[in-house]
Motif scaffolding. Structure first.
Motif, short mmCIF file in Angstrom:
data_model
loop_
_atom_site.label_atom_id
_atom_site.label_comp_id
_atom_site.label_asym_id
_atom_site.label_seq_id
_atom_site.Cartn_x
_atom_site.Cartn_y
_atom_site.Cartn_z
N LEU A 1 7.16 9.06 -10.27
CA LEU A 1 5.92 9.17 -9.51
C LEU A 1 5.98 10.42 -8.63
N TRP B 1 2.18 5.85 -3.48
CA TRP B 1 2.40 5.17 -4.75
C TRP B 1 2.78 3.70 -4.57
N TRP C 1 1.38 0.85 -4.39
CA TRP C 1 0.76 -0.17 -5.24
C TRP C 1 1.27 -0.07 -6.67
N GLN C 2 1.30 1.13 -7.23
CA GLN C 2 1.80 1.29 -8.60
C GLN C 2 3.31 1.06 -8.66
N ARG C 3 4.01 1.48 -7.64
CA ARG C 3 5.47 1.32 -7.63
C ARG C 3 5.86 -0.15 -7.63
N LEU D 1 5.24 -1.69 -11.14
CA LEU D 1 6.03 -1.23 -12.29
C LEU D 1 7.53 -1.46 -12.14
N PHE E 1 -6.55 5.92 -6.84
CA PHE E 1 -5.37 5.11 -7.19
C PHE E 1 -5.02 4.15 -6.06
N ALA F 1 -6.72 0.40 -7.02
CA ALA F 1 -5.31 0.30 -7.39
C ALA F 1 -5.08 -0.58 -8.61
N ASP F 2 -5.75 -1.73 -8.68
CA ASP F 2 -5.55 -2.64 -9.81
C ASP F 2 -6.01 -2.00 -11.11
N THR G 1 -3.55 0.84 -12.07
CA THR G 1 -2.28 0.29 -12.50
C THR G 1 -2.39 -0.35 -13.88
N LEU H 1 -2.54 2.43 -16.42
CA LEU H 1 -1.22 3.05 -16.55
C LEU H 1 -0.27 2.16 -17.33
N ARG H 2 -0.22 0.87 -16.99
CA ARG H 2 0.69 -0.04 -17.68
C ARG H 2 0.33 -0.14 -19.17
#
Length: 286
Positions: free
Chosen positions: A25, A36, A38-40, A43, A267, A271-272, A275, A278-279
């Motif tokens: 990231l 980051w 939320w994404q961190r 993941l 992002f 965020a949801d 993410t 991205l996932r």
């Protein structure tokens, strides 16, 4: 926590262990690793995450000439732009040093804004990128749509008599939608605290801005040979959405996902959604 030295400058990074190919990231201009979160959190464990602090941000050293941080902003800013600024090439070399130190041979690179520029240059110069995800960013150069002048003035303005917190709040306004800030006052207060604690200093931020202004890989994007996800908010007032569309057109194996009404910090605001996109993209190429 691990550090690596490049060009005499210490670069800090954090690593969350996981089962899959690590996700790296890369931060935006001046922003700390908090951006980051939320994404961190989503993941880590599944993929593992590497989160470096860009040069001059958080716990990484700035590496600026000793005189530069002591100068008044009116003298310092032009100097940073011409002589003491960073380059995207150098920031990508910092990232390569981090991944080499971490023993990572394949990585999913995710970059937002400045971080997206670093990711582009990294994919062109180095071999560890397995995929790219580029958020709210640009390829730079004359073909890209510039940051609107009104936004540029707002971001770098220092309101007279304002406190440090008031200045940050003022500078952030173009990056978020008014609706989001009005509905989430407590989160915005927390973001201010995170920024005070973890963001780049003003001299380092100006050096990063110089790297953005001098960046241009628009005529080289056809050489990017890894699957690429381009995500952009349609109401981005910092990096206009047309820049995301240009990236998706010029990168051979790219997919564009637009977030309707999304701001520059979509992002966080969405965020949801980001993410999930991205996932899904990472799962497809894992």
């Amino acid at each position: 926590m691990p550090r690596v030295s490049r060009d005499g400058v210490s670069i800090y990074y954090e690593r969350d262990e996981g089962d899959g190919t690590p996700v790296v990231l890369v931060q935006g201009l001046g922003y700390g690793r908090w951006m980051w979160r939320w994404q961190r959190e989503a993941l880590a464990g599944e993929y593992g995450v590497i989160a470096p602090d860009n040069r001059g941000t958080g716990r990484s050293d700035a590496g600026l000439p000793p005189l530069v941080p002591r100068l008044p902003r009116k003298l310092r800013a032009p100097l940073s732009g011409k002589l003491a600024g960073y380059s995207i090439e150098g920031l990508a070399a910092d990232l390569e040093a981090v991944l080499d130190d971490a023993g990572v041979f394949d990585a999913h690179l995710v970059g937002a804004s400045l971080g997206g520029m670093i990711a582009q240059r990294y994919a062109l110069e180095y071999s560890r990128a397995k995929t790219l995800t580029l958020l709210c960013t640009s390829h730079g150069g004359p073909d890209a749509l510039p940051v609107p002048e009104e936004t540029r003035e707002h971001i770098f303005d220092v309101p007279k008599g304002a406190s440090e917190r008031e200045t940050l709040r003022h500078r952030m306004r173009p990056a978020f939608s008014e609706r989001f800030t009005n509905r989430n006052p407590h989160l915005m207060d927390r973001i201010i605290e995170w920024r005070l604690e973890r963001d780049a200093s003003d001299p380092a931020r100006e050096a990063q801005a110089a790297a953005v202004l001098n960046f241009d890989v628009g005529n080289r994007l056809d050489r990017i040979r890894v699957p690429t996800l381009v995500c952009h908010g349609t109401n981005d007032r910092v990096v206009p959405v047309e820049n995301g569309e240009l990236l998706a057109e010029k990168i051979p194996d790219a997919r564009l996902e637009l977030v309707e009404g999304g701001s520059h910090c979509f992002f966080i605001e969405h965020a949801d959604r980001v993410t999930d996109e991205l996932r899904s993209f990472l799962d497809e190429h894992e």
